[in-house]
Design a protein around this motif. Structure first.
Motif, PDB file in Angstrom:
ATOM      1  N   ALA A  24      -4.982  -0.684  -6.194  1.00  0.00           N
ATOM      2  CA  ALA A  24      -4.810  -1.706  -7.227  1.00  0.00           C
ATOM      3  C   ALA A  24      -5.464  -3.037  -6.842  1.00  0.00           C
ATOM      4  O   ALA A  24      -5.326  -4.024  -7.574  1.00  0.00           O
ATOM      5  CB  ALA A  24      -3.327  -1.923  -7.501  1.00  0.00           C
ATOM      6  N   GLY A  25      -6.163  -3.065  -5.701  1.00  0.00           N
ATOM      7  CA  GLY A  25      -6.838  -4.276  -5.272  1.00  0.00           C
ATOM      8  C   GLY A  25      -5.953  -5.280  -4.573  1.00  0.00           C
ATOM      9  O   GLY A  25      -6.336  -6.444  -4.390  1.00  0.00           O
ATOM     10  N   LYS A  26      -4.761  -4.845  -4.152  1.00  0.00           N
ATOM     11  CA  LYS A  26      -3.841  -5.724  -3.435  1.00  0.00           C
ATOM     12  C   LYS A  26      -3.870  -5.413  -1.940  1.00  0.00           C
ATOM     13  O   LYS A  26      -4.170  -4.287  -1.531  1.00  0.00           O
ATOM     14  CB  LYS A  26      -2.415  -5.568  -3.969  1.00  0.00           C
ATOM     15  N   VAL A  29       0.320  -8.381   3.018  1.00  0.00           N
ATOM     16  CA  VAL A  29      -0.006  -9.781   2.709  1.00  0.00           C
ATOM     17  C   VAL A  29       0.418 -10.093   1.274  1.00  0.00           C
ATOM     18  O   VAL A  29       1.354 -10.867   1.049  1.00  0.00           O
ATOM     19  CB  VAL A  29      -1.508 -10.067   2.901  1.00  0.00           C
ATOM     20  N   ASP A  30      -0.251  -9.489   0.306  1.00  0.00           N
ATOM     21  CA  ASP A  30       0.121  -9.709  -1.097  1.00  0.00           C
ATOM     22  C   ASP A  30       1.508  -9.125  -1.388  1.00  0.00           C
ATOM     23  O   ASP A  30       2.292  -9.720  -2.131  1.00  0.00           O
ATOM     24  CB  ASP A  30      -0.903  -9.061  -2.030  1.00  0.00           C
ATOM     25  N   VAL A  31       1.757  -7.968  -0.834  1.00  0.00           N
ATOM     26  CA  VAL A  31       3.068  -7.328  -0.956  1.00  0.00           C
ATOM     27  C   VAL A  31       3.512  -6.913   0.441  1.00  0.00           C
ATOM     28  O   VAL A  31       2.855  -6.096   1.088  1.00  0.00           O
ATOM     29  CB  VAL A  31       3.020  -6.098  -1.881  1.00  0.00           C
ATOM     30  N   LYS A  32       4.593  -7.505   0.909  1.00  0.00           N
ATOM     31  CA  LYS A  32       5.130  -7.154   2.218  1.00  0.00           C
ATOM     32  C   LYS A  32       5.774  -5.771   2.140  1.00  0.00           C
ATOM     33  O   LYS A  32       6.294  -5.366   1.097  1.00  0.00           O
ATOM     34  CB  LYS A  32       6.168  -8.182   2.667  1.00  0.00           C
ATOM     35  N   ILE A  33       5.737  -5.033   3.255  1.00  0.00           N
ATOM     36  CA  ILE A  33       6.320  -3.691   3.289  1.00  0.00           C
ATOM     37  C   ILE A  33       7.235  -3.555   4.508  1.00  0.00           C
ATOM     38  O   ILE A  33       6.814  -3.788   5.644  1.00  0.00           O
ATOM     39  CB  ILE A  33       5.230  -2.598   3.337  1.00  0.00           C
ATOM     40  N   ALA A  46       5.377  -1.896 -13.919  1.00  0.00           N
ATOM     41  CA  ALA A  46       6.686  -2.307 -14.426  1.00  0.00           C
ATOM     42  C   ALA A  46       7.171  -3.631 -13.844  1.00  0.00           C
ATOM     43  O   ALA A  46       7.875  -4.392 -14.514  1.00  0.00           O
ATOM     44  CB  ALA A  46       7.711  -1.215 -14.142  1.00  0.00           C
ATOM     45  N   TYR A  47       6.793  -3.908 -12.589  1.00  0.00           N
ATOM     46  CA  TYR A  47       7.269  -5.114 -11.900  1.00  0.00           C
ATOM     47  C   TYR A  47       6.082  -5.851 -11.284  1.00  0.00           C
ATOM     48  O   TYR A  47       5.917  -5.877 -10.058  1.00  0.00           O
ATOM     49  CB  TYR A  47       8.283  -4.744 -10.810  1.00  0.00           C
ATOM     50  N   PRO A  48       5.243  -6.453 -12.095  1.00  0.00           N
ATOM     51  CA  PRO A  48       4.012  -7.082 -11.571  1.00  0.00           C
ATOM     52  C   PRO A  48       4.260  -8.245 -10.619  1.00  0.00           C
ATOM     53  O   PRO A  48       3.373  -8.612  -9.847  1.00  0.00           O
ATOM     54  CB  PRO A  48       3.295  -7.555 -12.843  1.00  0.00           C
ATOM     55  N   ASP A  49       5.473  -8.810 -10.645  1.00  0.00           N
ATOM     56  CA  ASP A  49       5.762  -9.940  -9.763  1.00  0.00           C
ATOM     57  C   ASP A  49       6.424  -9.520  -8.455  1.00  0.00           C
ATOM     58  O   ASP A  49       6.790 -10.377  -7.641  1.00  0.00           O
ATOM     59  CB  ASP A  49       6.641 -10.967 -10.477  1.00  0.00           C
ATOM     60  N   MET A  50       6.587  -8.210  -8.205  1.00  0.00           N
ATOM     61  CA  MET A  50       7.197  -7.798  -6.934  1.00  0.00           C
ATOM     62  C   MET A  50       6.295  -8.227  -5.781  1.00  0.00           C
ATOM     63  O   MET A  50       5.063  -8.141  -5.860  1.00  0.00           O
ATOM     64  CB  MET A  50       7.427  -6.285  -6.901  1.00  0.00           C
ATOM     65  N   ASP A  51       6.900  -8.693  -4.711  1.00  0.00           N
ATOM     66  CA  ASP A  51       6.109  -9.116  -3.554  1.00  0.00           C
ATOM     67  C   ASP A  51       6.618  -8.534  -2.246  1.00  0.00           C
ATOM     68  O   ASP A  51       6.163  -8.910  -1.167  1.00  0.00           O
ATOM     69  CB  ASP A  51       6.020 -10.641  -3.476  1.00  0.00           C
ATOM     70  N   LEU A  52       7.583  -7.592  -2.324  1.00  0.00           N
ATOM     71  CA  LEU A  52       8.064  -6.916  -1.112  1.00  0.00           C
ATOM     72  C   LEU A  52       8.583  -5.545  -1.496  1.00  0.00           C
ATOM     73  O   LEU A  52       9.266  -5.392  -2.509  1.00  0.00           O
ATOM     74  CB  LEU A  52       9.161  -7.728  -0.425  1.00  0.00           C
ATOM     75  N   ILE A  53       8.233  -4.554  -0.700  1.00  0.00           N
ATOM     76  CA  ILE A  53       8.717  -3.185  -0.890  1.00  0.00           C
ATOM     77  C   ILE A  53       9.566  -2.799   0.314  1.00  0.00           C
ATOM     78  O   ILE A  53       9.137  -2.957   1.459  1.00  0.00           O
ATOM     79  CB  ILE A  53       7.547  -2.191  -1.036  1.00  0.00           C
ATOM     80  N   MET A  88       6.743   7.250   2.684  1.00  0.00           N
ATOM     81  CA  MET A  88       6.689   6.596   1.379  1.00  0.00           C
ATOM     82  C   MET A  88       6.018   5.234   1.484  1.00  0.00           C
ATOM     83  O   MET A  88       5.277   4.825   0.584  1.00  0.00           O
ATOM     84  CB  MET A  88       8.092   6.458   0.781  1.00  0.00           C
ATOM     85  N   GLY A  89       6.257   4.540   2.597  1.00  0.00           N
ATOM     86  CA  GLY A  89       5.594   3.256   2.807  1.00  0.00           C
ATOM     87  C   GLY A  89       4.084   3.405   2.888  1.00  0.00           C
ATOM     88  O   GLY A  89       3.329   2.580   2.360  1.00  0.00           O
ATOM     89  N   LEU A  90       3.627   4.492   3.529  1.00  0.00           N
ATOM     90  CA  LEU A  90       2.187   4.750   3.605  1.00  0.00           C
ATOM     91  C   LEU A  90       1.623   5.107   2.227  1.00  0.00           C
ATOM     92  O   LEU A  90       0.484   4.737   1.904  1.00  0.00           O
ATOM     93  CB  LEU A  90       1.917   5.863   4.611  1.00  0.00           C
ATOM     94  N   GLY A  91       2.413   5.788   1.412  1.00  0.00           N
ATOM     95  CA  GLY A  91       2.009   6.019   0.034  1.00  0.00           C
ATOM     96  C   GLY A  91       1.903   4.721  -0.739  1.00  0.00           C
ATOM     97  O   GLY A  91       0.990   4.536  -1.569  1.00  0.00           O
ATOM     98  N   ALA A  92       2.826   3.788  -0.457  1.00  0.00           N
ATOM     99  CA  ALA A  92       2.782   2.474  -1.101  1.00  0.00           C
ATOM    100  C   ALA A  92       1.510   1.724  -0.714  1.00  0.00           C
ATOM    101  O   ALA A  92       0.895   1.046  -1.549  1.00  0.00           O
ATOM    102  CB  ALA A  92       4.012   1.665  -0.702  1.00  0.00           C
TER     103      ALA A  92
END
Length: 329
Positions: free
Chosen positions: A249-251, A255-259, A224-231, A238-242
């Motif tokens: 997904a190969g990310k 790095v690619d998505v900050k948590i 739904a949000y392919p441009d998200m870069d931080l969770i 939940m962060g570990l699930g992320a």
């Protein structure tokens, strides 16, 4: 710095709480998930405490339960009846009514959500049993329903997370991975975070504070949000699930998505050390000793603070393995 203190002040009254002893009794017909007193022996002089934990949805909750059980023991002057509500409000309400029937000295519970407690809270008040809220709060029309509350400042936790994001990634496109909807932890962490971040949140979903549901929510968010870069995840699980969803997904998480997460349990801090999380705001679960002191004062009829804030910290990727290995939760 390995970690930094959050801007909070612990209520000083905890240090001077009375050492008077307390106790709680078991039930002939225990509620789902209940256990009897923590140990045997003569409990005649102990304080009878009925405690309903909301569940075991996360590593944080497990650590909190362990801390409570380790401190509310017969040796420490308590007769504890403990009920795991399995994240169901109806189980908690049944447990609270059972505690009234058992005529315990004190009732304590961590409410699974904030609303829907009016009738049972009024029953507790009518029974003249002091009530202590633990970790989470309630939204009720009952006047003065509880003696005191002990827990973390969820709103400040959200602010602290937001301040780190605003300083380090001010233009981030944020997906907010929320906890159980309607819980104090969810509503207040969101409030504090949004207060600082503003409109940077591009999407949100609940992971119900569990790893599996956090993973599923992020799988949906990636589409739904392919441009998200931080969770921003409302807890470590939940962060570990992320992390699992991003890696599938190969990310590259961190790095690619900050948590950014809240809790600070060992698994979460390990992910931080390993570079998969970027920042962790602590929500300290190990306050069973403070709760025990508070219950002693309540039983003794002493004046107690209406709120006791548990001191938390915050951690970044400079955290050491030695610190993590020494963690007690």
């Amino acid at each position: 710095m390995r970690h930094s203190k959050l801007g909070r002040i612990a209520v000083a009254a905890i240090a001077t709480l009375s050492l008077a002893t307390l106790t709680a009794c078991g039930s002939d017909d225990p509620a789902p998930g209940s256990t009897g007193a923590t140990s045997g022996g003569d409990k005649g002089g102990n304080i009878k405490v009925g405690f309903s934990q909301l569940g075991a949805e996360s590593g944080w909750r497990t650590a909190n339960t362990e801390s409570i059980k380790a401190n509310l023991t017969a040796e420490n002057g308590f007769d504890l009846t403990f009920v795991d509500a399995q994240q169901k409000q109806e189980n908690q309400i049944k447990a609270l009514r059972d505690f009234i029937d058992q005529d315990v000295d004190i009732i304590a519970f961590s409410p699974v959500i904030e609303t829907g407690w009016d009738e049972v809270l009024q029953d507790i008040k009518d029974a003249e049993i002091p009530l202590v809220l633990v970790d989470r709060t309630v939204d009720t029309t009952v006047e003065d329903p509880y003696v005191t509350w002990i827990g973390a400042d969820f709103t400040q936790e959200g602010r602290t997370a937001g301040e780190w994001v605003k300083k380090n990634h001010p233009d981030a496109k944020i997906f907010e991975l929320q906890g159980t909807m309607g819980s104090g932890a969810q509503t207040n962490r969101q409030e504090g975070f949004r207060e600082v971040i503003g409109d940077n949140v591009i999407g949100e979903a609940s992971g119900n504070f569990t790893r599996a549901e956090g993973k599923a929510a992020v799988e949906g968010a990636l589409a739904a949000y392919p441009d998200m870069d931080l969770i921003f995840a409302h807890n470590d699980d939940m962060g570990l699930g992320a992390v699992e969803a991003l890696e599938a997904a190969g990310k590259k998480p961190g790095v690619d998505v900050k948590i950014v997460t809240v809790d600070g349990v060992r698994d979460g801090l390990q992910a931080l050390h390993d570079g998969k999380f970027n920042y962790v705001v602590e929500c300290n679960p190990a306050f069973g000793n403070q709760l025990a002191d508070l219950l002693r004062s309540v039983k003794a009829g002493e004046t107690v603070p209406k709120e006791t804030i548990v001191i938390d910290e915050a951690f970044d990727q400079t955290i050491t393995q030695e610190f993590i290995d020494a963690r007690t939760f």
